[in-house]
Design an enzyme around this catalytic site. Structure first.
Site, short mmCIF file in Angstrom:
data_model
loop_
_atom_site.label_atom_id
_atom_site.label_comp_id
_atom_site.label_asym_id
_atom_site.label_seq_id
_atom_site.Cartn_x
_atom_site.Cartn_y
_atom_site.Cartn_z
N HIS A 201 -14.94 18.09 -22.84
CA HIS A 201 -15.67 17.76 -21.61
C HIS A 201 -14.84 17.82 -20.34
CE1 HIS A 201 -13.70 13.90 -22.18
NE2 HIS A 201 -13.97 13.65 -20.92
C1 UD1 Z 1 -16.09 10.71 -17.11
C2 UD1 Z 1 -14.65 10.37 -16.73
C3 UD1 Z 1 -13.70 10.90 -17.80
C4 UD1 Z 1 -14.12 10.42 -19.17
C5 UD1 Z 1 -15.56 10.82 -19.42
C6 UD1 Z 1 -16.08 10.41 -20.78
C7 UD1 Z 1 -14.12 10.35 -14.32
C8 UD1 Z 1 -13.39 11.08 -13.26
N1 UD1 Z 1 -14.25 11.01 -15.48
O1 UD1 Z 1 -16.20 12.12 -17.08
O2 UD1 Z 1 -12.40 10.43 -17.53
O3 UD1 Z 1 -13.27 10.99 -20.13
O4 UD1 Z 1 -16.36 10.21 -18.40
O5 UD1 Z 1 -17.37 10.88 -20.96
O6 UD1 Z 1 -14.55 9.25 -14.11
N2 UD1 Z 1 -23.97 13.03 -17.12
C9 UD1 Z 1 -25.13 12.85 -17.84
N3 UD1 Z 1 -25.43 11.59 -18.25
C10 UD1 Z 1 -24.64 10.53 -17.98
C11 UD1 Z 1 -23.46 10.73 -17.25
C12 UD1 Z 1 -23.14 12.00 -16.83
O7 UD1 Z 1 -25.89 13.78 -18.10
O8 UD1 Z 1 -24.96 9.42 -18.42
C13 UD1 Z 1 -23.62 14.42 -16.69
C14 UD1 Z 1 -23.99 14.68 -15.26
O9 UD1 Z 1 -24.43 15.99 -15.18
C15 UD1 Z 1 -22.67 14.53 -14.53
C16 UD1 Z 1 -21.67 14.99 -15.58
O10 UD1 Z 1 -22.23 14.59 -16.83
O11 UD1 Z 1 -22.62 15.28 -13.36
C17 UD1 Z 1 -20.32 14.39 -15.42
O12 UD1 Z 1 -20.40 12.96 -15.41
P1 UD1 Z 1 -19.27 12.09 -14.67
O13 UD1 Z 1 -19.48 10.66 -14.84
O14 UD1 Z 1 -19.07 12.61 -13.30
O15 UD1 Z 1 -17.93 12.50 -15.45
P2 UD1 Z 1 -17.64 12.78 -16.98
O16 UD1 Z 1 -17.40 14.25 -17.14
O17 UD1 Z 1 -18.60 12.13 -17.90
#
Ligand code: UD1
Length: 362
Positions: A201
């Site tokens: 991811h």
């Molecule tokens: C975040 C953390 C990362 C951690 C990871 C575990 C930061 C900078 N990154 O990354 O360190 O390893 O979580 O998962 O804080 N999304 C969904 N559903 C959700 C949440 C997110 O669909 O419940 C999708 C959205 O499209 C979003 C993308 O995932 O834009 C990324 O989510 P985000 O919270 O920005 O970062 P992660 O990649 O999950």
């Protein structure tokens, strides 16, 4: 003492749960749990609350997804009034996600003491958003709880005074130790005897079409040798669709609950990942881990554990996997204080140092 915990994203939940449990045994501890809502999908959030026996959050900031600046700013804006209203004696933040740094920034300006669980980890790679979050959070924190001794060295080198640093061990391993017996009872659900478990991811691996395509092609090739089981993070699922990559031959799953994922890890022949926490969990479980990154903020998993950094060198995967299947993979030993009792040490330190003034500078 009023302790306010801030959690936001999946890797926070297994770190906060043992600390909250350990504090429940201290009669004078009053606890508040704030969920920023950075992760909001049921299988990235709610299911972890129930499996880890986390109490329902007292406040959910419902921040959701956005750019780094937007998400961090939104957590700050929504968390500030909560911190002002609840007036905690200390705010505990976990790990390195955007919610962690946002809460630390708010509290340090309100002169509320900040305790950082999983302090001191450094990948020395500022292209990684989490590295920025770690550096800033550690700089602001009043108490820094490290999972491994490299964390202490990093903090000392950065000029953090010794009295702020507490080597307590790995709190995430506390959750693993507690729930491993349940994971051992999970049914196999038609999984093959031997398989490679994959998670992916990191933006550096999945946000770039060529890089994601290269990794998935390597996995498709591996799948001919050893079946690939791949629970897919929503971000990665989105990118696979966006780049139109055909991965039908791989066994793709939705993100799994904590216990089911633990069950998959302990039975895996090898784990291939770019996660931070999974490098640690495989080291504890003695399962070989190939990490698709060229650096790690968790070097003990390489020096003592079962982790091998593959970086971009995807051509190494087949030979590393063959070595593992021949029983010649890294065996590893347990890093010090990864013993299931880190949270108790955190709570003791919180109480022993409750009078340390936040105005103390470094
Ligand atoms: C975040 C953390 C990362 C951690 C990871 C575990 C930061 C900078 N990154 O990354 O360190 O390893 O979580 O998962 O804080 N999304 C969904 N559903 C959700 C949440 C997110 O669909 O419940 C999708 C959205 O499209 C979003 C993308 O995932 O834009 C990324 O989510 P985000 O919270 O920005 O970062 P992660 O990649 O999950």
């Amino acid at each position: 003492m009023h302790i306010l915990h801030v959690v936001g994203a999946r890797p926070n939940f297994m770190k906060a749960a043992p600390v909250i449990r350990a504090l429940e045994k201290w009669p004078e501890a009053r606890q508040t749990l704030v969920h920023t809502g950075q992760h909001y999908d049921r299988n990235l959030s709610d299911v972890f609350f129930s499996q880890l026996n986390l109490p329902e959050a007292d406040v959910n900031l419902e921040v959701g997804s956005g750019s780094h600046a937007w998400q961090t700013a939104e957590v700050m804006t929504r968390f500030e009034p909560v911190a002002l209203e609840r007036k905690p004696d200390v705010v505990v933040v976990y790990g390195d996600v955007n919610s962690t740094v946002a809460a630390a920034l708010v509290c340090s300006k309100l002169l509320i003491r900040v305790a950082h669980v999983e302090a001191g980890l450094r990948s020395f790679d500022r292209a990684m958003p989490e590295e920025i979050n770690r550096i800033v959070t550690d700089r602001l924190a009043d108490m820094l709880f490290t999972p491994s001794e490299d964390g202490d060295s990093n903090l000392q080198r950065e000029g953090i005074p010794l009295e702020k640093i507490h080597f307590v061990g790995n709190v995430m391993i506390d959750s693993l130790v507690r729930l491993l017996p349940l994971a051992a009872q999970c049914p196999k659900n038609g999984l093959p005897e031997r398989y490679a478990l994959v998670t992916l991811h990191r933006p550096s691996n999945v946000d770039d079409g060529a890089s994601l395509r290269g990794i998935l092609e390597a996995l498709l090739e591996l799948n001919e040798q050893l079946e690939v089981v791949f629970p897919v993070h929503p971000r990665t699922r989105q990118r696979i669709g966006q780049f139109g990559i055909n991965v039908e031959k791989l066994r793709l799953l939705d993100p799994l609950p904590y216990i089911e994922f633990l069950a998959l890890q302990r039975r895996a022949a090898v784990v291939i990942t770019d996660s931070g926490g999974i490098q640690e969990e495989t080291t504890y479980l003695g399962v070989p881990c190939l990490t698709l990154r060229s650096n790690t903020e968790r070097p003990v998993t390489v020096s003592l554990g079962t982790n091998v950094l593959i970086g971009q060198d995807l051509g190494r995967i087949p030979s590393e996997v063959s070595k593992i299947l021949d029983g010649k993979g890294k065996k590893g030993t347990l890093p010090p204080l990864w013993d299931g009792h880190a949270a108790e040490r955190i709570v003791k330190a919180l109480y022993c140092h409750r009078d340390v003034s936040f105005t103390q500078t470094d």
